[in-house]
Design an enzyme around this catalytic site. Structure first.
Site, PDB file in Angstrom:
ATOM      1  N   GLY A 172      38.560  20.090 159.452  1.00 42.13           N
ATOM      2  CA  GLY A 172      38.923  21.375 158.866  1.00 42.13           C
ATOM      3  C   GLY A 172      37.780  21.947 158.049  1.00 42.13           C
ATOM      4  N   GLY A 210      36.783  25.523 155.448  1.00 45.80           N
ATOM      5  CA  GLY A 210      37.318  26.690 154.755  1.00 45.80           C
ATOM      6  C   GLY A 210      36.308  27.274 153.797  1.00 45.80           C
ATOM      7  N   GLY A 211      36.781  28.198 152.983  1.00 45.26           N
ATOM      8  CA  GLY A 211      35.899  28.887 152.058  1.00 45.26           C
ATOM      9  C   GLY A 211      35.315  27.973 150.999  1.00 45.26           C
ATOM     10  N   GLY A 231      34.980  24.468 151.352  1.00 48.27           N
ATOM     11  CA  GLY A 231      34.359  23.234 151.791  1.00 48.27           C
ATOM     12  C   GLY A 231      34.809  22.781 153.163  1.00 48.27           C
ATOM     13  N   THR A 232      34.477  21.516 153.455  1.00 39.54           N
ATOM     14  CA  THR A 232      34.743  20.906 154.754  1.00 39.54           C
ATOM     15  C   THR A 232      35.557  19.637 154.555  1.00 39.54           C
ATOM     16  OG1 THR A 232      32.619  21.746 155.568  1.00 39.54           O
ATOM     17  CG2 THR A 232      33.664  20.014 156.856  1.00 39.54           C
ATOM     18  N   VAL A 233      36.481  19.391 155.469  1.00 42.23           N
ATOM     19  CA  VAL A 233      37.310  18.183 155.405  1.00 42.23           C
ATOM     20  C   VAL A 233      36.948  17.273 156.567  1.00 42.23           C
ATOM     21  CG1 VAL A 233      39.649  17.258 155.355  1.00 42.23           C
ATOM     22  CG2 VAL A 233      39.172  19.476 154.312  1.00 42.23           C
ATOM     23  N   LYS A 275      37.492  15.624 151.408  1.00 39.53           N
ATOM     24  CA  LYS A 275      37.187  17.040 151.192  1.00 39.53           C
ATOM     25  C   LYS A 275      35.849  17.163 150.477  1.00 39.53           C
ATOM     26  CE  LYS A 275      38.967  21.180 148.843  1.00 39.53           C
ATOM     27  NZ  LYS A 275      40.045  21.695 147.965  1.00 39.53           N
ATOM     28  N   ASP A 315      48.137  29.128 145.235  1.00 35.97           N
ATOM     29  CA  ASP A 315      47.582  29.455 146.549  1.00 35.97           C
ATOM     30  C   ASP A 315      48.519  28.944 147.652  1.00 35.97           C
ATOM     31  OD1 ASP A 315      45.799  30.622 148.276  1.00 35.97           O
ATOM     32  OD2 ASP A 315      44.385  28.948 148.275  1.00 35.97           O
TER      33      ASP A 315
END
Length: 453
Positions: free
Chosen positions: A121, A123-124, A126-128, A142, A240
């Site tokens: 995954g 996103g804005g 970071g990376t998982v 994460k 969120d």
């Protein structure tokens, strides 16, 4: 007898060897054998000296490298908030052992040195990565996208929030790492992706989830938010809530994730003044206008998630006509025209003559409408929403409010279920999308206010 020269001595003799030879020179002894040239001795000695120097240099280099690495890790530990976390844990009188501190070496091995093939995954923030610890535990790591000192407090905040949350429908935090250039969080691995991927991207590996699954996921998510607002040691506002932050396991059990934006609410406060943060399409309009964050902000965002479960549409759809881009506005408009069933996801209306299902869908639509009221004080609490959804799951329409001899018994059952559901927990965020400015969404407020309350 000598092989070469013989020198007589008193009552005996000695044998000598020619120059360049060595030995006792006797025929019955070791005789004479050629000696090693002096040059060879010098070369051998020099080579040995060079080898010793090289080995010493390597050892010194490795030791210096180890010290530099340790110093860098120590600097990262302080810069990434390691000491801040320990201090805050101490301030809250909590043991540092409650949050496992992983070493960078452990997580590098677990993720194959953060190989791109291990990414699950992005996103804005970071990376998982998917990882496998030495004890064969699957984890999700994460990794923040960049070094930003302003995000240190947010990172520590997520650790603190999750360290005090113990609920079966919350993604469990296993620990963190401060030794790398960017901070890392280690979570339990949830193996079936996000709710968003299943209701919006069925053509890209998502699964079609039926109405019963959707209603259960909605009830479980509401239960988590109710727990955070009213049952956690310190009330927590997620801030969120969205379908991208709700994961599902192989049984399609909901797991709420990504608490990086969450806020702990002091006991004597009902609202917090903060900079507006969240995802467009899910943001509470009252929060956007006043900067006052309350528990009802999560209620609004959850209302949008209910709409996604009902319609299969995204919160913001730029490929739709203007009046359909904002899901909340479009839903309220269709509800006012009594045309909700026209926008319900086809996947949950397969059985056209299922009146109970249709009734449940309309009840959930009414709950969503109340969650989307512009004024926070008009919205229900998450505990009320959780009870209503759980009541629908049990097969009743506002089951706790029925008249009849079994009313008290039903209410008792619901409350017992809710207490178990929201009060006794047992133990990948996608890029934020939205309007170009908050003003674009705020402009919808007068119209939405006319549809809501």
């Amino acid at each position: 007898m000598c092989r070469h020269d013989c020198v007589n001595t008193d009552g005996d003799f000695e044998c000598t060897c020619p120059k360049g030879y060595r030995g006792n020179g006797r025929v019955d002894g070791e005789g004479c054998r050629r000696g090693e040239p002096l040059l060879l001795k010098i070369f051998a000695g020099s080579a040995l000296g060079v080898i010793i120097l090289l080995l010493s240099a390597c050892l010194i280099y490795l030791e210096l490298k180890r010290r530099r690495s340790n110093k860098a890790k120590e600097e990262h530990f302080h810069r990434n908030g390691g000491m801040m976390l320990l201090e805050k844990l101490a301030d809250r009188e909590r043991s540092p052992d409650m949050v496992k501190i992983f070493t960078s070496t452990e997580l590098q091995k677990a993720t194959n040195d953060f190989n791109n093939d291990m990414i699950i995954g992005q996103g804005g923030f970071g990376t998982v990565y998917k990882g496998l610890l030495q004890d064969n535990t699957l984890v999700a790591v994460k990794k923040s996208k960049r070094v930003d000192p302003n995000q240190t407090e947010q990172f520590i905040n997520e650790v603190l929030v999750l360290s005090q949350v113990n609920h079966r429908n919350v993604v469990r935090l296993l620990g963190c790492c401060f030794e790398t250039e960017v901070p890392l969080l280690v979570y339990e691995f949830v193996d079936n992706g996000t709710l968003s991927s299943h209701i919006h991207n069925q053509s890209k590996g998502g699964c079609l989830i039926d109405w019963d699954m959707r209603l259960r996921i909605a009830a479980e998510t509401a239960g988590v938010l109710s727990y955070l607002h009213s049952s956690a040691a310190t009330p927590i506002i997620h801030r969120d809530v969205k379908s991208d932050n709700i994961l599902v396991d192989h049984n399609f059990t909901a797991k709420v994730a990504d608490f990086g934006a969450s806020r702990l609410v002091p006991v004597d406060h009902t609202q917090l003044s903060t900079m507006v943060q969240g995802t467009f399409g899910y943001l509470d309009p009252e929060y956007m206008q006043t900067n006052q964050l309350t528990e009802k902000s999560d209620v609004y965002s959850f209302g949008v998630v209910l709409l996604e479960l009902l319609t299969g549409r995204g919160a913001i759809c730029f490929d739709k006509p203007e009046e359909e881009k904002n899901l909340s506005y479009f839903f309220l408009s269709m509800l006012k025209q009594d045309r909700i069933l026209e926008i319900v996801d086809d996947g949950i209306l397969i059985v056209g003559d299922d009146k109970n299902r249709e009734s449940q869908i309309m009840e959930v639509a009414k709950i969503a409408k109340r969650c989307l009221y512009v004024r926070g004080e008009d919205r229900p609490s998450m505990k009320e929403v959780a009870m209503e959804l759980e009541g629908l799951r049990l097969g009743g329409k506002h089951a706790w409010a029925r008249n009849g001899d079994d009313g008290e018994e039903t209410e008792s059952l619901l409350r017992d279920r809710l207490n178990e559901f929201v009060g006794n927990g047992d133990g990948y965020s996608n890029t934020t999308i939205g309007y170009d400015s908050i003003r674009d969404q705020v402009n919808l407020l007068p119209t939405m206010g006319g549809l809501g309350r």
